[in-house]
Design a protein around this motif. Structure first.
Motif, PDB file in Angstrom:
ATOM      1  N   GLY A  46      41.228  72.178 118.917  1.00  0.00           N
ATOM      2  CA  GLY A  46      40.736  70.908 118.408  1.00  0.00           C
ATOM      3  C   GLY A  46      39.253  70.876 118.169  1.00  0.00           C
ATOM      4  O   GLY A  46      38.643  69.795 118.189  1.00  0.00           O
ATOM      5  N   GLU A  47      38.630  72.036 117.909  1.00  0.00           N
ATOM      6  CA  GLU A  47      37.176  72.082 117.761  1.00  0.00           C
ATOM      7  C   GLU A  47      36.690  71.757 116.350  1.00  0.00           C
ATOM      8  O   GLU A  47      35.496  71.694 116.108  1.00  0.00           O
ATOM      9  CB  GLU A  47      36.651  73.437 118.229  1.00  0.00           C
ATOM     10  N   GLY A  48      37.583  71.572 115.390  1.00  0.00           N
ATOM     11  CA  GLY A  48      37.174  71.125 114.062  1.00  0.00           C
ATOM     12  C   GLY A  48      36.434  72.179 113.264  1.00  0.00           C
ATOM     13  O   GLY A  48      36.511  73.381 113.528  1.00  0.00           O
ATOM     14  N   GLY A  49      35.678  71.696 112.268  1.00  0.00           N
ATOM     15  CA  GLY A  49      34.953  72.605 111.398  1.00  0.00           C
ATOM     16  C   GLY A  49      33.812  73.310 112.113  1.00  0.00           C
ATOM     17  O   GLY A  49      33.173  72.757 113.008  1.00  0.00           O
ATOM     18  N   ILE A  50      33.568  74.537 111.716  1.00  0.00           N
ATOM     19  CA  ILE A  50      32.531  75.363 112.325  1.00  0.00           C
ATOM     20  C   ILE A  50      31.442  75.650 111.303  1.00  0.00           C
ATOM     21  O   ILE A  50      31.730  75.990 110.154  1.00  0.00           O
ATOM     22  CB  ILE A  50      33.112  76.704 112.834  1.00  0.00           C
ATOM     23  N   VAL A  51      30.200  75.516 111.704  1.00  0.00           N
ATOM     24  CA  VAL A  51      29.068  75.984 110.900  1.00  0.00           C
ATOM     25  C   VAL A  51      28.698  77.363 111.430  1.00  0.00           C
ATOM     26  O   VAL A  51      28.300  77.506 112.594  1.00  0.00           O
ATOM     27  CB  VAL A  51      27.862  75.037 111.000  1.00  0.00           C
ATOM     28  N   PHE A  52      28.864  78.385 110.600  1.00  0.00           N
ATOM     29  CA  PHE A  52      28.580  79.753 111.013  1.00  0.00           C
ATOM     30  C   PHE A  52      27.121  80.102 110.726  1.00  0.00           C
ATOM     31  O   PHE A  52      26.643  79.961 109.606  1.00  0.00           O
ATOM     32  CB  PHE A  52      29.497  80.744 110.282  1.00  0.00           C
ATOM     33  N   ALA A  53      26.428  80.554 111.771  1.00  0.00           N
ATOM     34  CA  ALA A  53      25.042  81.001 111.655  1.00  0.00           C
ATOM     35  C   ALA A  53      24.963  82.463 112.088  1.00  0.00           C
ATOM     36  O   ALA A  53      25.908  82.993 112.675  1.00  0.00           O
ATOM     37  CB  ALA A  53      24.132  80.127 112.526  1.00  0.00           C
ATOM     38  N   ARG A  84      22.063  80.552 106.986  1.00  0.00           N
ATOM     39  CA  ARG A  84      21.538  81.904 107.170  1.00  0.00           C
ATOM     40  C   ARG A  84      20.572  82.033 108.329  1.00  0.00           C
ATOM     41  O   ARG A  84      20.382  83.131 108.861  1.00  0.00           O
ATOM     42  CB  ARG A  84      20.850  82.367 105.882  1.00  0.00           C
ATOM     43  N   ASN A  85      19.954  80.937 108.743  1.00  0.00           N
ATOM     44  CA  ASN A  85      18.924  81.027 109.778  1.00  0.00           C
ATOM     45  C   ASN A  85      18.734  79.668 110.433  1.00  0.00           C
ATOM     46  O   ASN A  85      19.386  78.678 110.063  1.00  0.00           O
ATOM     47  CB  ASN A  85      17.614  81.540 109.167  1.00  0.00           C
ATOM     48  N   LEU A  86      17.826  79.612 111.407  1.00  0.00           N
ATOM     49  CA  LEU A  86      17.601  78.370 112.134  1.00  0.00           C
ATOM     50  C   LEU A  86      17.031  77.278 111.239  1.00  0.00           C
ATOM     51  O   LEU A  86      17.320  76.085 111.436  1.00  0.00           O
ATOM     52  CB  LEU A  86      16.670  78.617 113.322  1.00  0.00           C
ATOM     53  N   ALA A  87      16.206  77.654 110.265  1.00  0.00           N
ATOM     54  CA  ALA A  87      15.632  76.658 109.360  1.00  0.00           C
ATOM     55  C   ALA A  87      16.734  75.978 108.552  1.00  0.00           C
ATOM     56  O   ALA A  87      16.745  74.744 108.394  1.00  0.00           O
ATOM     57  CB  ALA A  87      14.613  77.315 108.434  1.00  0.00           C
ATOM     58  N   GLU A  88      17.679  76.760 108.045  1.00  0.00           N
ATOM     59  CA  GLU A  88      18.791  76.180 107.294  1.00  0.00           C
ATOM     60  C   GLU A  88      19.694  75.356 108.205  1.00  0.00           C
ATOM     61  O   GLU A  88      20.233  74.325 107.790  1.00  0.00           O
ATOM     62  CB  GLU A  88      19.598  77.272 106.602  1.00  0.00           C
ATOM     63  N   SER A 142      11.955  83.133 115.919  1.00  0.00           N
ATOM     64  CA  SER A 142      11.624  81.790 115.446  1.00  0.00           C
ATOM     65  C   SER A 142      12.078  80.754 116.468  1.00  0.00           C
ATOM     66  O   SER A 142      13.006  80.986 117.244  1.00  0.00           O
ATOM     67  CB  SER A 142      12.280  81.523 114.088  1.00  0.00           C
ATOM     68  N   ALA A 143      11.401  79.620 116.467  1.00  0.00           N
ATOM     69  CA  ALA A 143      11.718  78.561 117.430  1.00  0.00           C
ATOM     70  C   ALA A 143      12.716  77.584 116.819  1.00  0.00           C
ATOM     71  O   ALA A 143      12.602  77.233 115.639  1.00  0.00           O
ATOM     72  CB  ALA A 143      10.448  77.820 117.827  1.00  0.00           C
ATOM     73  N   PRO A 144      13.697  77.137 117.578  1.00  0.00           N
ATOM     74  CA  PRO A 144      14.639  76.145 117.044  1.00  0.00           C
ATOM     75  C   PRO A 144      13.950  74.813 116.805  1.00  0.00           C
ATOM     76  O   PRO A 144      13.051  74.409 117.561  1.00  0.00           O
ATOM     77  CB  PRO A 144      15.700  76.036 118.153  1.00  0.00           C
ATOM     78  N   GLY A 145      14.357  74.128 115.728  1.00  0.00           N
ATOM     79  CA  GLY A 145      13.826  72.801 115.453  1.00  0.00           C
ATOM     80  C   GLY A 145      14.382  71.778 116.425  1.00  0.00           C
ATOM     81  O   GLY A 145      15.247  72.078 117.261  1.00  0.00           O
TER      82      GLY A 145
END
Length: 287
Positions: A46-53, A84-88, A142-145
């Motif tokens: 039941g975890e739903g849609g995934i954003v793959f990074a 593709r990355n933390l910024a995106e 890189s630092a997470p936002g």
């Protein structure tokens, strides 16, 4: 292959060839199939849609590229997404919350690199990391936002790998809890194949070669104290003594048999590895 095997004593060559024939190659197809199974299991929970990074800057980037190229249309149609990355990822999160974000990579054994990445994301100074991983460089610096950091602290985050170990998973999960990342967990499709059973003579030869190659890289001609010598012995047939026979699309993991991927010299002659590990080209020796 022939040049590599000819470096072994004649009596050990048939066993070494058989060992190589049973090795594991993480192909693009294997990546797609593994993530199909893991995303199906995620749906079932039941975890739903995934954003793959993409997790690490080298193998994670390659794994993410392969996954997106192999499955992009199918996964987008199923409600998943890619960054593709933390910024995106930060931009994606600005558009609304994500049910689950998964950072992808090919394999892990000890969990040390993944733990280092988590501690970096959490802002823990490197001098406060466990000594064994303070020298880790293959992480995204890189630092997470702000939104990404909030996700790490309170959202559903998964580190997804094709191959892994239970001990490494436990180590990473414990690091995540200590860093304040409440729902960061590790998922992998297959256990790293068990260490091959080696005959005494072959194991002794591989350990002798591996120890010598690592000693030259780690210490050069400097004296080696008892602690350093013990570390060399532990890693001589693969990091932590795992001694797998595995290769990824771009490298060989450190837990693979050291003589397979590490260059240098043995018995006064250049040692030609079968799979050169990324970052070790500078240690090649030419006769």
């Amino acid at each position: 292959m022939a040049a590599f095997v000819r470096q072994f004593p004649v009596g050990l060559r048939p066993e070494m060839l058989s060992l190589l024939a049973e090795g594991t190659i993480i192909t693009r197809g294997a990546v797609g199939q593994a993530f199909d199974r893991m995303t199906a299991a995620s749906r079932a929970r039941g975890e739903g849609g995934i954003v793959f990074a993409r997790f690490s800057p080298n193998s994670g980037n390659v794994t993410g590229i392969a996954l997106e190229q192999e499955r992009r249309d199918t996964y987008l149609g199923a409600g998943h997404g890619f960054v593709r990355n933390l910024a995106e990822l930060e931009v994606r999160l600005a558009g609304g919350p994500a049910d689950c974000v998964a950072f992808v990579d090919d394999q892990f054994a000890s969990g040390g690199r993944a733990s280092a990445q988590i501690l970096h994301w959490a802002g823990v100074p490197r001098e406060r990391w466990p000594a064994a991983i303070q020298g880790e460089r293959n992480i995204d610096m890189s630092a997470p936002g702000d939104r990404t950091l909030e996700l790490l602290r309170s959202g559903r985050v998964r580190l997804m790998f094709v191959h892994g170990t239970e001990s490494g998973r436990t180590r990473v999960a414990e690091t995540a809890r200590s860093a304040g990342f409440a729902d960061l967990d590790v998922v992998f499709d297959r256990l790293i194949p068990a260490s091959p059973i080696l005959s005494g003579p072959l194991r002794e030869f591989l350990a002798e070669v591996g120890r010598g190659l690592l000693r030259a890289i780690r210490h050069g001609d400097a004296p080696v104290d008892a602690a350093a010598d013990a570390a060399l012995a532990a890693d001589a047939v693969g990091y932590g003594g795992i001694g797998s026979v595995m290769v990824t699309p771009t490298s060989a993991p450190s837990h693979a048999i050291t003589a397979l991927w590490c260059p240098g010299a043995y018995a006064g002659q250049p040692w030609l590895p079968l799979f050169l590990r990324r970052g070790y080209r500078k240690h090649l020796v030419f006769g």
